[in-house]
Design a protein around this motif. Structure first.
Motif, PDB file in Angstrom:
ATOM      1  N   VAL A  24      28.509 -25.485 -14.308  1.00  0.00           N
ATOM      2  CA  VAL A  24      28.117 -24.336 -15.252  1.00  0.00           C
ATOM      3  C   VAL A  24      29.340 -23.875 -15.799  1.00  0.00           C
ATOM      4  CG1 VAL A  24      27.143 -22.045 -15.603  1.00  0.00           C
ATOM      5  CG2 VAL A  24      26.022 -23.876 -14.184  1.00  0.00           C
TER       6      VAL A  24
ATOM      7  N   ALA B  46      24.967 -17.280 -14.941  1.00  0.00           N
ATOM      8  CA  ALA B  46      24.094 -18.639 -15.025  1.00  0.00           C
ATOM      9  C   ALA B  46      24.789 -19.577 -13.713  1.00  0.00           C
ATOM     10  CB  ALA B  46      24.322 -19.333 -16.205  1.00  0.00           C
TER      11      ALA B  46
ATOM     12  N   VAL C 106      21.926 -20.791 -10.909  1.00  0.00           N
ATOM     13  CA  VAL C 106      21.887 -22.325 -10.265  1.00  0.00           C
ATOM     14  C   VAL C 106      22.054 -22.503  -8.621  1.00  0.00           C
ATOM     15  CG1 VAL C 106      24.220 -23.429 -10.807  1.00  0.00           C
ATOM     16  CG2 VAL C 106      22.141 -24.702 -11.050  1.00  0.00           C
TER      17      VAL C 106
ATOM     18  N   CYS D 128      19.483 -15.441 -15.184  1.00  0.00           N
ATOM     19  CA  CYS D 128      19.598 -16.145 -16.336  1.00  0.00           C
ATOM     20  C   CYS D 128      19.388 -15.090 -17.610  1.00  0.00           C
ATOM     21  CB  CYS D 128      18.494 -17.087 -16.446  1.00  0.00           C
ATOM     22  SG  CYS D 128      19.015 -18.654 -15.472  1.00  0.00           S
TER      23      CYS D 128
ATOM     24  N   ARG E 237      19.505 -16.968 -23.970  1.00  0.00           N
ATOM     25  CA  ARG E 237      18.912 -16.924 -22.710  1.00  0.00           C
ATOM     26  C   ARG E 237      17.440 -17.413 -22.401  1.00  0.00           C
ATOM     27  NH1 ARG E 237      19.119 -10.752 -22.537  1.00  0.00           N
ATOM     28  NH2 ARG E 237      19.770 -10.749 -24.514  1.00  0.00           N
TER      29      ARG E 237
ATOM     30  N   LEU F 101      17.991 -20.883 -21.795  1.00  0.00           N
ATOM     31  CA  LEU F 101      18.357 -21.091 -20.525  1.00  0.00           C
ATOM     32  C   LEU F 101      17.475 -21.149 -19.357  1.00  0.00           C
ATOM     33  CD1 LEU F 101      21.276 -21.621 -19.282  1.00  0.00           C
ATOM     34  CD2 LEU F 101      21.263 -19.362 -18.724  1.00  0.00           C
TER      35      LEU F 101
ATOM     36  N   LEU G 294      15.986 -24.317 -17.072  1.00  0.00           N
ATOM     37  CA  LEU G 294      16.049 -23.897 -15.516  1.00  0.00           C
ATOM     38  C   LEU G 294      14.510 -24.176 -15.014  1.00  0.00           C
ATOM     39  CD1 LEU G 294      17.509 -23.607 -12.909  1.00  0.00           C
ATOM     40  CD2 LEU G 294      17.152 -21.032 -13.387  1.00  0.00           C
TER      41      LEU G 294
ATOM     42  N   PHE H 217      20.755 -29.438 -15.374  1.00  0.00           N
ATOM     43  CA  PHE H 217      20.630 -28.047 -16.131  1.00  0.00           C
ATOM     44  C   PHE H 217      22.113 -27.349 -15.675  1.00  0.00           C
ATOM     45  CE2 PHE H 217      20.929 -23.443 -14.784  1.00  0.00           C
ATOM     46  CZ  PHE H 217      20.290 -22.809 -15.905  1.00  0.00           C
TER      47      PHE H 217
ATOM     48  N   ALA I 228      24.270 -26.069 -19.035  1.00  0.00           N
ATOM     49  CA  ALA I 228      23.942 -24.744 -19.313  1.00  0.00           C
ATOM     50  C   ALA I 228      25.016 -24.158 -20.360  1.00  0.00           C
ATOM     51  CB  ALA I 228      24.115 -23.932 -18.092  1.00  0.00           C
TER      52      ALA I 228
ATOM     53  N   ARG J 205      24.079 -31.030 -26.597  1.00  0.00           N
ATOM     54  CA  ARG J 205      23.903 -31.154 -25.175  1.00  0.00           C
ATOM     55  C   ARG J 205      23.831 -32.586 -24.850  1.00  0.00           C
ATOM     56  NH1 ARG J 205      18.283 -27.916 -23.945  1.00  0.00           N
ATOM     57  NH2 ARG J 205      18.569 -28.777 -21.990  1.00  0.00           N
TER      58      ARG J 205
END
Length: 288
Positions: free
Chosen positions: A48, A65, A69, A121, A132, A135, A139, A184, A188, A197
């Protein structure tokens, strides 16, 4: 250097997690949560932080974040160790949560760690509300019935299957059980930056599979004292693994090839991705 950076992330994540628990009541379930959050490699948090750094996001900004995780991962381990799952009594060299407390406390501690992850998160320091929300959605998908939970369910089903799983089936299983949360973590930073991504997704897919192959290798030739958990249980249960299907040397060769694939995916980021390259190499060289 990678080792120093990893230690820095490990320390920072522990502070963030301790701070998140400090406001909670002084009760057994919170003690169990705190216990479950101690130790570990923190490689997911590292992904992350370093993924966010590619887009100019500082460690301080990305830390909620990263802590999230790790809280989610800790929940999965607490539940995975339960008698109704893998029935393990040792984790990170210490008694598992249900052994140190009881099954009910372990279930509740895992539940609370999961919800803590989603709360983290939502921290305003992570950026605009829409990022957010993205995110949180990512997750949820990585940890639920499309990802980690699905993988665990497939793993449980495999224990009573008529025949061992094929290589393709094990790959699909582990893409959920292990790979989804790693994906993830790696993506992130791009989510928070609103960036593409795809390169990090490719990196993470290869890394997650290499991580699990390395675990299977350690299950065969690792040192239980260093691993901090019981080894050889998959072979003892007659379950198919990457080692049983590919052989020990074949599994090692496949893991190395996957790491090369992961490193190639980072080419668009140039030298700024060096810590992520080092993390990939660490995954298949670790001893625990």
């Amino acid at each position: 250097m990678f080792p120093d950076r990893l230690k820095q992330v490990q320390a920072g994540v522990q502070v963030a997690l301790d701070d998140a628990l400090a406001r909670l009541a002084d009760v057994p379930v919170v003690h169990a949560m705190r216990y479950a959050l101690q130790g570990g490699k923190r490689i997911r948090a590292f992904l992350v932080i370093e993924g966010a750094a590619l887009f100019g996001i500082s460690m301080a900004q990305a830390m909620p974040a990263a802590a999230a995780v790790e809280a989610l991962h800790a929940y999965s381990l607490v539940h995975d160790d339960l008698p109704c799952m893998d029935d393990d009594d040792l984790r990170r060299g210490q008694p598992t949560v249900h052994v140190k407390w009881d099954e009910a406390t372990a279930v509740l501690a895992g539940d609370a760690l999961q919800t803590l992850a989603f709360e983290l998160c939502c921290d305003p320091s992570l950026g605009p509300a829409d990022r957010r929300l993205d995110l949180v959605r990512a997750l949820a998908r990585a940890s639920g019935a499309e990802g980690m939970v699905l993988g665990q369910a497939l793993d449980i089903a495999a224990e009573t299957a008529d025949a061992p799983l094929s290589l393709a089936e094990i790959t699909a299983l582990q893409a959920g059980k292990t790979g989804a949360l790693i994906s993830f973590a790696a993506e992130a930073g791009a989510i928070l930056a609103g960036a593409d991504r795809a390169p990090l997704a490719t990196y993470a897919k290869a890394l997650g599979l290499a991580f699990q192959i390395a675990d299977d290798i350690l299950d065969v030739e690792g040192d239980p004292a260093k691993a901090g958990k019981r080894l050889g249980k998959d072979a003892g249960a007659g379950k198919a693994t990457f080692v049983s299907l590919l052989g020990l040397e074949g599994a090692k060769s496949r893991a190395r090839a996957l790491i090369e694939e992961a490193e190639s995916a980072l080419l668009p980021y140039g030298a700024t991705a060096e810590n992520l390259r080092q993390a990939a190499r660490f995954v298949i060289s670790r001893e625990m």
